[in-house]
Structure formats: C-alpha cells, structure tokens
Design an enzyme around this catalytic site. Structure first.
Site, PDB file in Angstrom:
ATOM      1  N   ASP A 126       0.829  -1.220   0.000  1.00  0.00           N
ATOM      2  CA  ASP A 126       0.000   0.000   0.000  1.00  0.00           C
ATOM      3  C   ASP A 126       0.860   1.264   0.000  1.00  0.00           C
ATOM      4  O   ASP A 126       0.365   2.351  -0.283  1.00  0.00           O
ATOM      5  CB  ASP A 126      -0.970   0.001   1.191  1.00  0.00           C
ATOM      6  CG  ASP A 126      -0.293  -0.067   2.552  1.00  0.00           C
ATOM      7  OD1 ASP A 126       0.947  -0.122   2.622  1.00  0.00           O
ATOM      8  OD2 ASP A 126      -1.032  -0.056   3.571  1.00  0.00           O
ATOM      9  N   GLU A 127       2.152   1.136   0.313  1.00  0.00           N
ATOM     10  CA  GLU A 127       3.004   2.336   0.382  1.00  0.00           C
ATOM     11  C   GLU A 127       3.169   3.011  -0.970  1.00  0.00           C
ATOM     12  O   GLU A 127       3.590   4.165  -1.039  1.00  0.00           O
ATOM     13  CB  GLU A 127       4.379   1.990   0.968  1.00  0.00           C
ATOM     14  CG  GLU A 127       4.272   1.496   2.387  1.00  0.00           C
ATOM     15  CD  GLU A 127       5.583   1.557   3.157  1.00  0.00           C
ATOM     16  OE1 GLU A 127       6.506   2.273   2.741  1.00  0.00           O
ATOM     17  OE2 GLU A 127       5.669   0.872   4.185  1.00  0.00           O
ATOM     18  N   LYS A 154       9.318   0.083  -5.195  1.00  0.00           N
ATOM     19  CA  LYS A 154       8.193  -0.856  -5.358  1.00  0.00           C
ATOM     20  C   LYS A 154       7.223  -0.328  -6.431  1.00  0.00           C
ATOM     21  O   LYS A 154       6.690  -1.111  -7.220  1.00  0.00           O
ATOM     22  CB  LYS A 154       7.443  -1.045  -4.026  1.00  0.00           C
ATOM     23  CG  LYS A 154       8.190  -1.824  -2.968  1.00  0.00           C
ATOM     24  CD  LYS A 154       8.459  -3.280  -3.334  1.00  0.00           C
ATOM     25  CE  LYS A 154       7.226  -4.145  -3.333  1.00  0.00           C
ATOM     26  NZ  LYS A 154       7.593  -5.602  -3.509  1.00  0.00           N
TER      27      LYS A 154
END
Ligand code: NAD
Ligand code: TDX
Length: 336
Positions: A126-127, A154
């Site tokens: 979710d970051e 990511k």
C-alpha cells in the site's frame, strides 16, 4: 500438481506463504532466494525435507542465474516476494532497492515471459499510494505517490509489471497489502523490534509523536489472499489487501508492553523517520467482491499470538539479532 516458483521465500511473508502452500498439499514449491540479511532458512526448517519443496540460492537481478533456475525447475507460475523491504534502510542507501526491486523484477518478468509461465503474482504494498490524511482509504484507483526510496522502487516494479501485461499480454497480477505482522518477522520492523527490545529491557524507539497510523494484517491472512489471487484473480488486475485494523503506532507499542507485563517507562520518543508517511488505510472491497476474500484474524488475537510466538521462539530472534543485524542497528539507533 502445479509448480510455483516463490521468490524471497526465506523472508518473513515468503516463508509463511511457502509453509501455507505446502500444508495445502496442492503444489510443488521452488523457493528462489538470495539470502540477504533478511533471508533466513531457519524460517523453513520444519519443511526443508518436504518432497514438494526445493530451495535455490540465486539473486533475481542476475539474469543468467534466474534463467538457470527456470531451466532446471520449469515452474508453471511465479509468486514474487523478493525485495529489499525496510523503509529505514532505503533512507540510508537506496542502491540495493533499485537493483533488487526494479531491475530484479524486470529480469524475472523477462525470464518468466520467455518460458511462458501461466501466471505471475507480484506482491506489492500500500506504500505505493503515498500517505493519507485523517480520513479516506486507498483504492486500486488511488494515484501512485510513493514517498520513500523503498516505496518508489516498489512503484517502479509495479509499473513494469503493468507494462508487461499491457505490452506483451503477459498474465501478471499485482497485490498491494498493508502492514503485516506475525511469526518470523525480522526484528527491524515495528512489532518484532518492540517485542524483542521489551524482552531485553531496552528502550522502545517510537518515531516522532507516535501517532502515525498503519493498517495491520496477520501474515497468514495476507498469504491466504495471495493464494486466492493466484487461483482466481483476473490477469492485469490490481488487488488491495488490508486488515481493517487501523492503529496509531503508540497504541501498538503500549499494547505490546501490556501483553508482556512491562512498564511504559521503556518507551523512548526519538527523531522522526525522514518523510514519514502519516497514515495508511486500505479499501479491500474489490478483493472481497470479486474473489470472495476477507481477513479472518483480528488484531487483538493476532497480536497476542505474535507476542506469544516471540516469547516461545526467543532463540530464533536472538540469533537474528546477532551479527549483521547489529551493525545496522548501531547505524540506525546508535546515536540516539
Ligand atoms: P523480507 O525482507 O522479510 O524478505 C525479503 C526476502 O527477499 C528475503 O528472504 C531476502 O533474502 C530476499 N531477497 C532480497 N533481495 C533478493 C534478491 N536480489 N534476489 C533474491 N532474493 C532476494 O520481506 P517481507 O516483509 O517478507 O516482504 C516480502 C514482500 O512483501 C516484499 O516484496 C514487500 O515489499 C512486500 N510487502 C511487505 C509488507 C510487510 O508489511 N512486510 C507489506 C506489504 C507488502
Ligand atoms: O523503530 C521504529 N519506530 C517506529 O516508530 C520502527 C522500525 C518503526 N516505527 C514506526 C514507523 C511506521 O510508522 O512504525 C511504523 C511501522 O514501521 P515499519 O515496521 O518500518 O513498517 P512501514 O514503514 O510501515 O512499512 C511496512 O509496511 C509496508 C513494511 O516494512 C514494508 O515492507 C511494507 O511494504
């Protein structure tokens, strides 16, 4: 019986996933892991002689090595966990994050596409969505606004996976999960670090005002959700995975002290993490609606079980805390 190549299977979530899939008895598992500081084969000591399990040490950014693993093991599908995963380390030096998370993911995509795997699940976070204010939830349509070198790397990998689907019709899917906790988590992350420090009577370093919020999910739930996406997800889709358990960090730290019967005097507020995201919270309605999945564990019972696991497995985390971990620990906290 299909064969799954799991990358990063010697880490925290990967090892829990390997154990879960072997217990289901429906798949063969090949665990490809470079064994960085975070990779620990002791995490899988109980399954290493399982005939359906094989381990290969290789670096996902090493194309020749990855090609060799695919040639000898011929996996049907890939579940990709391998990554540099700790935000604070990415603040100190982002190099390995770019090499593993970005380049390594592209190498895996290329080799997987070359041999024609039937499915590729990319495990993300979710970051990538950045930080929320006091209200609102991340949906799969939220803009990608990563704030740390970790989350930026990511996000880079997520976009490469997206591009492989759109350009090459490569059957890839992406999961984006909130903060995991549970057995075998490396004691640099909030929950195991606080448990281990409290047990050793060391200060518990809380960043900033301690009011940053994370949405906590028990690792087994995350692994179960990934299995569901692997089996039933639609190619090219993104699935958020959350625990519906938002807590301020200071609440979590105080709860751990309460469960351990230790004094709150151990809490030490320290300099905030640079660029510290204030709040993460997941809207998990898509995976529930489309794949019929929702988490089974609540935070109260999951945290209690986790604290008990670290009490019962002191030897595991004491071994982890010696050696390389200690050098890093000194750099991160030594001057405070
Ligand atoms: P971890 O740091 O515990 O484990 C990472 C594993 O990857 C280790 O076994 C390590 O040896 C391996 N690895 C690292 N670089 C490699 C390379 N170049 N080649 C091969 N193997 C390599 O991480 P984790 O917490 O288990 O996270 C696993 C995945 O889940 C990551 O992709 C992470 O971004 C994602 N994720 C984690 C969380 C969380 O809360 N921990 C939440 C959402 C998503
Ligand atoms: O010593 C600490 N003190 C502290 O206050 C540490 C290590 C953390 N914190 C705070 C920072 C965060 O607000 O606790 C919160 C959780 O920190 P981490 O455990 O480092 O996790 P986080 O930065 O939220 O990222 C995690 O969740 C998403 C994982 O590490 C990532 O891999 C995942 O993508």
């Amino acid at each position: 019986m299909s064969k799954i190549l799991v990358t990063g299977g010697a880490g925290f979530i990967g090892s829990n996933f390997v154990r879960l899939m072997l217990a289901r008895g429906e798949h063969q598992i090949v665990n490809l892991d470079a064994l960085t500081y975070a990779g620990n084969l002791e995490n899988l000591g109980d399954v290493e002689s399982d005939p359906n399990y094989a381990f290969v040490r290789a670096d996902i950014s090493d194309r020749k090595a990855v090609e060799g693993v695919f040639e000898s093991h011929k996996p049907d599908c890939v579940v990709h966990f391998a990554a540099e995963s700790h935000v604070d380390r990415s603040v100190l030096d982002a190099t390995a994050f770019v090499t593993t998370n970005v380049l390594g993911t592209q190498v895996l995509l290329d080799v997987s596409r070359g041999v024609g795997v039937s499915r590729f699940v990319h495990v993300s976070t979710d970051e990538v969505y950045g930080s929320l204010g006091p209200t609102g939830l991340f949906t799969e349509e939220s803009p990608l606004q990563p704030n740390s070198p970790y989350s930026a790397s990511k996000t880079g990998s997520d976009l490469l996976v997206r591009a492989a689907f759109h350009t090459h019709k490569f059957p890839a899917l992406i999961t984006r999960c909130s903060n995991n906790y549970g057995p075998f988590q490396f004691p640099e992350k909030l929950i195991p670090l606080m448990i281990a420090n409290a047990l050793e009577g060391k200060p518990l370093p809380v960043y900033g005002d301690g009011k940053n919020v994370r949405d906590w999910i028990y690792v087994e739930d995350h692994c179960d959700a990934i299995a569901r996406v692997l089996e039933k997800g639609r190619d090219g889709e993104v699935y958020n995975i959350g625990g519906n358990e938002e807590r301020e960090n200071i609440w979590v730290v105080k709860k751990i002290l309460e469960l351990l019967g230790k004094s709150e005097d151990l809490i030490q507020y320290v300099t905030d993490r640079p660029g510290h995201d204030r709040r993460y919270a997941i809207d998990g309605s898509k995976i529930e609606r489309e794949l019929g999945w929702k988490p089974k564990h609540d935070f109260a019972s999951g945290l209690e079980a986790t604290v008990q696991w670290y009490l019962d497995n002191r030897e595991w985390w004491e071994r982890v805390r010696s050696g390389a971990y200690r050098d890093y620990y000194e750099r991160q906290y030594g001057n405070r």
